[in-house]
Design an enzyme around this catalytic site. Structure first.
Site, PDB file in Angstrom:
ATOM      1  N   GLY A  38     -99.405  -2.618 -47.410  1.00  0.00           N
ATOM      2  CA  GLY A  38    -100.278  -3.437 -48.260  1.00  0.00           C
ATOM      3  C   GLY A  38    -101.507  -2.759 -48.826  1.00  0.00           C
ATOM      4  CG  ASP A  94    -103.148  -5.494 -46.433  1.00  0.00           C
ATOM      5  OD1 ASP A  94    -103.535  -5.585 -45.252  1.00  0.00           O
ATOM      6  OD2 ASP A  94    -101.988  -5.758 -46.769  1.00  0.00           O
ATOM      7  CD  GLU A  97    -103.503 -14.599 -41.988  1.00  0.00           C
ATOM      8  OE1 GLU A  97    -103.232 -14.783 -43.169  1.00  0.00           O
ATOM      9  OE2 GLU A  97    -102.663 -14.646 -41.077  1.00  0.00           O
ATOM     10  CE  LYS A 125    -105.319 -15.318 -46.090  1.00  0.00           C
ATOM     11  NZ  LYS A 125    -103.932 -15.643 -45.714  1.00  0.00           N
ATOM     12  CG  PHE A 150     -98.925 -15.414 -47.857  1.00  0.00           C
ATOM     13  CD1 PHE A 150     -98.950 -14.870 -46.579  1.00  0.00           C
ATOM     14  CD2 PHE A 150     -98.268 -14.720 -48.867  1.00  0.00           C
ATOM     15  CE1 PHE A 150     -98.333 -13.654 -46.312  1.00  0.00           C
ATOM     16  CE2 PHE A 150     -97.655 -13.503 -48.609  1.00  0.00           C
ATOM     17  CZ  PHE A 150     -97.687 -12.972 -47.322  1.00  0.00           C
ATOM     18  CB  VAL A 151    -103.772 -13.989 -51.254  1.00  0.00           C
ATOM     19  CG1 VAL A 151    -104.607 -15.252 -51.123  1.00  0.00           C
ATOM     20  CG2 VAL A 151    -104.188 -12.961 -50.205  1.00  0.00           C
ATOM     21  CG  ASP A 157     -95.429  -7.612 -49.287  1.00  0.00           C
ATOM     22  OD1 ASP A 157     -96.395  -7.615 -48.508  1.00  0.00           O
ATOM     23  OD2 ASP A 157     -94.244  -7.688 -48.895  1.00  0.00           O
ATOM     24  NE  ARG A 163     -95.364  -3.840 -51.246  1.00  0.00           N
ATOM     25  CZ  ARG A 163     -95.762  -4.218 -50.026  1.00  0.00           C
ATOM     26  NH1 ARG A 163     -97.029  -4.488 -49.813  1.00  0.00           N
ATOM     27  NH2 ARG A 163     -94.904  -4.334 -49.043  1.00  0.00           N
TER      28      ARG A 163
HETATM   29  P1  5GP Z   1    -103.720 -10.175 -38.773  1.00  0.00           P
HETATM   30  O1  5GP Z   1    -103.078  -9.235 -37.803  1.00  0.00           O
HETATM   31  O2  5GP Z   1    -105.197  -9.904 -38.986  1.00  0.00           O
HETATM   32  O3  5GP Z   1    -103.495 -11.612 -38.413  1.00  0.00           O
HETATM   33  O4  5GP Z   1    -102.969 -10.048 -40.130  1.00  0.00           O
HETATM   34  C1  5GP Z   1    -103.170  -9.003 -40.914  1.00  0.00           C
HETATM   35  C2  5GP Z   1    -101.909  -8.533 -41.624  1.00  0.00           C
HETATM   36  O5  5GP Z   1    -101.057  -9.608 -42.009  1.00  0.00           O
HETATM   37  C3  5GP Z   1    -102.346  -7.868 -42.894  1.00  0.00           C
HETATM   38  O6  5GP Z   1    -102.500  -6.488 -42.701  1.00  0.00           O
HETATM   39  C4  5GP Z   1    -101.234  -8.217 -43.870  1.00  0.00           C
HETATM   40  O7  5GP Z   1    -100.243  -7.226 -43.798  1.00  0.00           O
HETATM   41  C5  5GP Z   1    -100.670  -9.525 -43.371  1.00  0.00           C
HETATM   42  N1  5GP Z   1    -101.268 -10.684 -44.080  1.00  0.00           N
HETATM   43  C6  5GP Z   1    -102.122 -11.576 -43.576  1.00  0.00           C
HETATM   44  N2  5GP Z   1    -102.469 -12.508 -44.477  1.00  0.00           N
HETATM   45  C7  5GP Z   1    -101.816 -12.182 -45.607  1.00  0.00           C
HETATM   46  C8  5GP Z   1    -101.771 -12.766 -46.936  1.00  0.00           C
HETATM   47  O8  5GP Z   1    -102.399 -13.772 -47.267  1.00  0.00           O
HETATM   48  N3  5GP Z   1    -100.980 -12.122 -47.841  1.00  0.00           N
HETATM   49  C9  5GP Z   1    -100.274 -11.004 -47.546  1.00  0.00           C
HETATM   50  N4  5GP Z   1     -99.538 -10.467 -48.520  1.00  0.00           N
HETATM   51  N5  5GP Z   1    -100.288 -10.438 -46.312  1.00  0.00           N
HETATM   52  C10 5GP Z   1    -101.052 -11.018 -45.357  1.00  0.00           C
HETATM   53 MG    MG Z   2    -101.494  -5.048 -43.625  1.00  0.00          MG
END
Ligand code: 5GP
Ligand code: MG
Length: 176
Positions: A38, A94, A97, A125, A150-151, A157, A163
């Site tokens: 990403g 990228d 969350e 986020k 989700f963005v 992607d 992308r």
């Molecule tokens: P975390 O481990 O912080 O919960 O999630 C992070 C990973 O989840 C990011 O690196 C990304 O790859 C994916 N991700 C989380 N939210 C989104 C979103 O809204 N859109 C996309 N495309 N990927 C996301």
């Molecule tokens: Mg990622």
């Protein structure tokens, strides 16, 4: 089309963050680790705006999402290859969350005894955070009133698509 972060805003914030990184690491050599897939566009734009500092670039490829859902399991698809020991490391991702992904990579890097570790994300986020991870550089914040949808776009992607969009928007603009 409801664009969340425009191309112009992304460019402005990426330049500002790159300036800040350049000034913080002035005259030092940094190992930048990009988190694939990403962050590939974000990484390319950040590094092209760095000045007065040296850097080397490496990547780690992770997979934790299937479609719009987190699998809650982080799979290392390929590891970074540079030796991290004694070096200033900057991790570029990228979007953060829950923080699980960045927490995982940060711990992986710290276990190899770097001189310092900092993290930089394109999008925060924050309302979804579960892990307490420190992020030194945040380009764009998804404020609570923007929702937690989700963005996609600018490298992000959905099942490998979207992308190449120059802006960032909610997936639901395309899929209903
Ligand atoms: P975390 O481990 O912080 O919960 O999630 C992070 C990973 O989840 C990011 O690196 C990304 O790859 C994916 N991700 C989380 N939210 C989104 C979103 O809204 N859109 C996309 N495309 N990927 C996301
Ligand atoms: Mg990622």
């Amino acid at each position: 089309m409801n664009v969340l972060f425009s191309e112009k805003l992304i460019r402005k914030r990426v330049t500002e963050i790159a300036d800040q990184i350049s000034s913080d690491y002035k005259d030092r050599e940094v190992l930048i680790i990009g988190v694939l897939n990403g962050s590939f566009i974000f990484c390319a734009d950040i590094v092209r705006n760095l000045v007065n500092m040296k850097f080397k670039m490496d990547f780690i490829s992770l997979s934790s999402y299937s479609g719009m859902r987190s699998t809650k399991k982080i799979e290392v698809v390929s590891k970074f290859k540079e030796n991290v020991s004694g070096r200033d490391v900057l991790i570029l991702d990228d979007i953060i969350e829950t923080g699980m992904t960045l927490d995982f990579i940060t711990k992986e890097v710290i276990s190899k005894k770097p001189k310092s570790v900092r993290t930089c994300v394109l999008i925060d986020k924050r309302c979804m955070r579960k892990k307490d991870v420190s992020i030194e550089y945040v380009c764009l914040e998804m404020a609570a009133n923007m929702g937690d949808d989700f963005v996609v776009g600018y490298g992000l992607d959905y099942n490998g698509c979207f992308r190449g969009l120059p802006y960032i928007c909610k997936l639901k603009e395309f899929v209903r």
